[in-house]
Design a protein around this motif. Structure first.
Motif, PDB file in Angstrom:
ATOM      1  N   UNK B 313       0.818  -1.213   0.000  1.00 20.11           N
ATOM      2  CA  UNK B 313       0.000   0.000   0.000  1.00 20.11           C
ATOM      3  C   UNK B 313       0.845   1.253   0.000  1.00 20.11           C
ATOM      4  N   UNK B 314       1.793   1.269   0.920  1.00 25.38           N
ATOM      5  CA  UNK B 314       2.569   2.488   1.141  1.00 25.38           C
ATOM      6  C   UNK B 314       3.406   2.830  -0.087  1.00 25.38           C
ATOM      7  N   UNK B 315       4.055   1.841  -0.668  1.00 25.34           N
ATOM      8  CA  UNK B 315       4.843   2.108  -1.873  1.00 25.34           C
ATOM      9  C   UNK B 315       3.919   2.603  -2.979  1.00 25.34           C
ATOM     10  N   UNK B 316       2.773   1.957  -3.100  1.00 29.79           N
ATOM     11  CA  UNK B 316       1.867   2.302  -4.198  1.00 29.79           C
ATOM     12  C   UNK B 316       1.386   3.743  -4.090  1.00 29.79           C
ATOM     13  N   UNK B 317       0.800   4.118  -2.934  1.00 31.82           N
ATOM     14  CA  UNK B 317       0.206   5.466  -2.882  1.00 31.82           C
ATOM     15  C   UNK B 317       1.258   6.555  -2.916  1.00 31.82           C
ATOM     16  N   UNK B 318       2.424   6.297  -2.326  1.00 30.71           N
ATOM     17  CA  UNK B 318       3.407   7.380  -2.261  1.00 30.71           C
ATOM     18  C   UNK B 318       3.979   7.681  -3.652  1.00 30.71           C
ATOM     19  N   UNK B 319       4.189   6.649  -4.452  1.00 29.28           N
ATOM     20  CA  UNK B 319       4.718   6.897  -5.793  1.00 29.28           C
ATOM     21  C   UNK B 319       3.617   7.402  -6.717  1.00 29.28           C
TER      22      UNK B 319
END
Lengths: 322, 379
Positions: B313-319
């Motif tokens: 989740x975190x990698x996805x939304x931040x990028x």
């Protein structure tokens, strides 16, 4: 709202996976690539016995469908095992035939599609038909309606050796005039996207296994951060494509289907690039089974609406509703 | 499998939409990272809280509506679609509150949560230290036992919102002799205005004091502000990271609204061919994140632990967030260079995403090791 597969759907996926694992699909794909279709036909009937094609065929014609969610579940598994043949086309042909005003062609052709005795291919006018030389039923989406093409033109090889592309001959029996092609094309696109996700998942699994056992500098190469991060990115891309696919199966909205096609095909293709790189030179050989999925990922990206066409559909239809 | 909201969920969504339509400020508030803007955002939290819209998923006794995850997702879609302001209390609500629900005492919950819900007390996080970033467990700020409580000394940094916030929470080394760095840490809450605390605001990329350094010199913290048992801080801080907190840090509604605005901007610019694919990818990414989160929420509600999944989740939304804002700035042409626009403010904010809340490098290690089962190696 429960946006999760139920126990029965998960069991269906697991049982298909088990059947396909037992069928040694890589050797079937290699036979198919050489133009020897016997083992592929036999596999096709096993898949039909598991109920897959029936999911696209309405009950009144001997099927269980339409069940788009279960179809996606099945096609992900078929993609994972690189099953050859016109799978998306057969599914879409069933949808097309069932939707014709005249029920005659459906009564005549659908039972054989549901039972796996017949394979169908399908192509828009001017496009290639997948495995048009092998398919028993060739549907041409012509300007004046759906036609049963009598034959096919010259065979072209695909980048994926297991796919052969042919134009369909013009003319043939007119099965329905001014038929709505939209739903059939959407099903072909959704089925292609589902296979692509399966292809990506298989590439990821194989590559994770490989980097875990391949050692260099005295340690598994999978312990290196540069390797891990590429695989983590592949995992993330595939896991975010999966819900797009099931969301599209639920809504059957053309923009949702186009989004799922982009998501699944981009993820699968990026995973293919990662898989090739992390296997090193062995991955670049036809001898290594990895090649069956690597080349499939490229081919599915273009089939039934490439990235450009699908993104066009998303910007013209999707943004306001989501 | 279905995506159909129940009539009761639809009614909840409609109620939220109507309230927001009547209350969202017509003009955007000044930047959250200014003193004036911070105060304006705090007042907005009070307005939300007055009608119990500030923390809808919390129990009613603390100011919420017991809405649950599914309705929270619907609320967030409506909230961000309405153009409502950013949330000044986010650090407390998404990081501290879940820890208090899981590990706090009833007394702590009753004392801390209601003023958090109204914005009366805004919380800052105090995790990182100058020498402890990704390797957070190597942190050195100390908590020393004294009569009735603890004395905190040391230095924290990159403390988001601390320039204007009231209180902070973080980990402190209470047992320097513990056998492993993860042991011997204690989770404490402290007052940013207590004697011995010096807050030095740090300008982020655009110069605004979005975070601060904290210098702590023998700061007294009473026992009532220790969360869980002393020495158990690491386990307590991490326990909620993989659950709903991972889901709730950034809601899909936020990105759906941004993607729709980007799409509208693109159309207003004459739908230029050159950016079409990037706009499409913003729409597709928002839809993917929405559906992924719905699936995760359903799994969570059925008792699954999300665990390492929240790292994806975190990698996805931040990028995703950076790509979306870059596309907007590119579309704006010359105007894209201007500061103080909603797009440029969002862009500067997005740039920090891959760094905070566990860098994306750490998240990718977690995905590779815990989800894919790859062998551990040197970082």
């Amino acid at each position: 709202m429960r946006f999760l597969l139920d126990a029965e759907q998960r069991a269906f996926a697991a049982s298909l996976d088990a059947r396909l694992t037992a069928a040694d699909t890589p050797s079937v794909v290699r036979d198919w690539s050489r133009g020897e279709h016997g083992s592929g036909r036999a596999l096709w009937r096993k898949i039909a016995d598991a109920g897959v094609f029936g999911l696209a065929v309405p009950e009144e014609h001997g099927g269980l469908g339409p069940r788009p969610v279960e179809l996606v579940v099945a096609l992900v598994e078929l993609g994972r095992h690189a099953v050859p043949g016109p799978l998306a086309e057969t599914v879409a042909a069933a949808v097309l035939l069932a939707g014709l005003e005249d029920t005659g062609p459906a009564k005549r052709l659908l039972p054989a599609l549901a039972s796996g005795e017949a394979m169908a291919t399908m192509a828009s006018e001017g496009s290639y038909a997948l495995d048009g030389d092998v398919a028993d039923i060739r549907l041409a989406l012509a300007h004046d309606g759906v036609r049963l093409a009598a034959g096919h033109g010259p065979v072209s090889r695909s980048l994926d050796p297991a796919r052969r592309l042919t134009p369909l001959t013009e003319g043939g029996e007119l099965l329905g005039g001014a038929a709505p092609f939209g739903p059939a094309v959407d099903h072909a696109r959704l089925a292609t996207a589902a296979q692509a996700l399966g292809v990506g998942l298989a590439l990821l699994d194989r590559t994770v296994a490989y980097v875990g056992q391949r050692t260099q500098f005295g340690v598994p190469v999978g312990s290196f951060q540069a390797v891990k991060h590429r695989l983590a990115d592949a995992k993330i891309a595939l896991e975010f494509a999966r819900p797009l696919l099931f969301g599209a199966a639920l809504t059957l909205d053309p923009a949702d289907i186009a989004a799922a096609k982009v998501g699944a095909c981009e993820a699968a293709y990026a995973t293919a690039r990662t898989a090739l790189q992390l296997h090193g030179a062995i991955g670049y050989t036809a001898e290594c089974d990895l090649s069956l999925w690597l080349t499939r990922a490229r081919a599915l990206r273009t089939a039934w609406g490439g990235p450009r066409e699908c993104r066009e559909l998303v910007v013209s239809g999707g943004g306001r509703r989501w | 499998m279905d995506l159909t909201a129940s009539p009761a969920d639809e009614a909840f969504r409609a109620e939220a939409r109507a309230w927001l339509a009547a209350h969202v400020p017509r003009e955007p508030l000044p930047s959250l990272e200014t003193e004036e803007g911070f105060a304006a955002h705090r007042a907005w939290e009070a307005e939300l809280a007055a009608d119990r819209w500030s923390v809808v998923d919390w129990p009613a006794e603390y100011g919420g509506r017991d809405a649950g995850l599914i309705r929270w997702l619907a609320f967030e879609e409506e909230y961000w679609a309405s153009g409502a302001p950013g949330r000044v209390g986010q650090n407390g609500v998404s990081l501290l509150a879940p820890t208090l629900f899981a590990h706090g005492t009833p007394e702590q919950r009753a004392r801390v949560l209601p003023p958090m819900a109204t914005g009366e007390v805004v919380w800052a996080q105090a995790w990182s230290e100058p020498e402890a970033g990704s390797d957070l467990a190597s942190l050195r700020s100390r908590a020393v036992r004294v009569a009735g409580g603890w004395r905190l000394s040391g230095q924290k940094t990159w403390s988001s919102r601390a320039a204007f916030a009231d209180r902070a929470f973080g980990l402190f080394r209470s047992d320097p002799d513990a056998p492993k760095p993860h042991r011997g840490l204690t989770y404490l809450m402290f007052d940013l205005r207590a004697p011995g605390v010096t807050v030095r605001p740090i300008g982020r990329l655009d110069g605004r004091p979005a975070f601060a350094e904290l210098f702590l010199d023998e700061v007294f913290v009473p026992d009532e502000d220790v969360i869980g048992a002393p020495g158990e801080g690491w386990r307590i801080a991490m326990a909620t990271a993989g659950n709903e907190r991972g889901l709730m840090l950034r809601s899909p509604g936020r990105y759906l609204a941004s993607a729709r605005r980007l799409h509208a901007l693109w159309e207003a610019q004459g739908s230029p061919e050159a950016t079409r694919d990037r706009v499409a990818d913003a729409l597709i990414g928002a839809r993917a994140y929405q559906l992924f989160t719905h699936a995760a929420a359903c799994r969570f509600l059925e008792g699954a632990s999300l665990g390492a999944e929240s790292s994806m989740n975190k990698v996805f939304w931040s990028e995703y967030d950076i790509a979306l804002h870059e596309t907007a700035l590119d579309l704006l042409g010359e105007e894209g260079e201007l500061a103080d626009t909603a797009w440029s403010e969002g862009y500067v904010f997005s740039l920090a995403g891959p760094i905070y809340a566990g860098t994306n490098e750490i998240q990718r290690d977690i995905v590779a090791e815990r989800l894919l089962g790859l062998p551990k190696g040197r970082r």
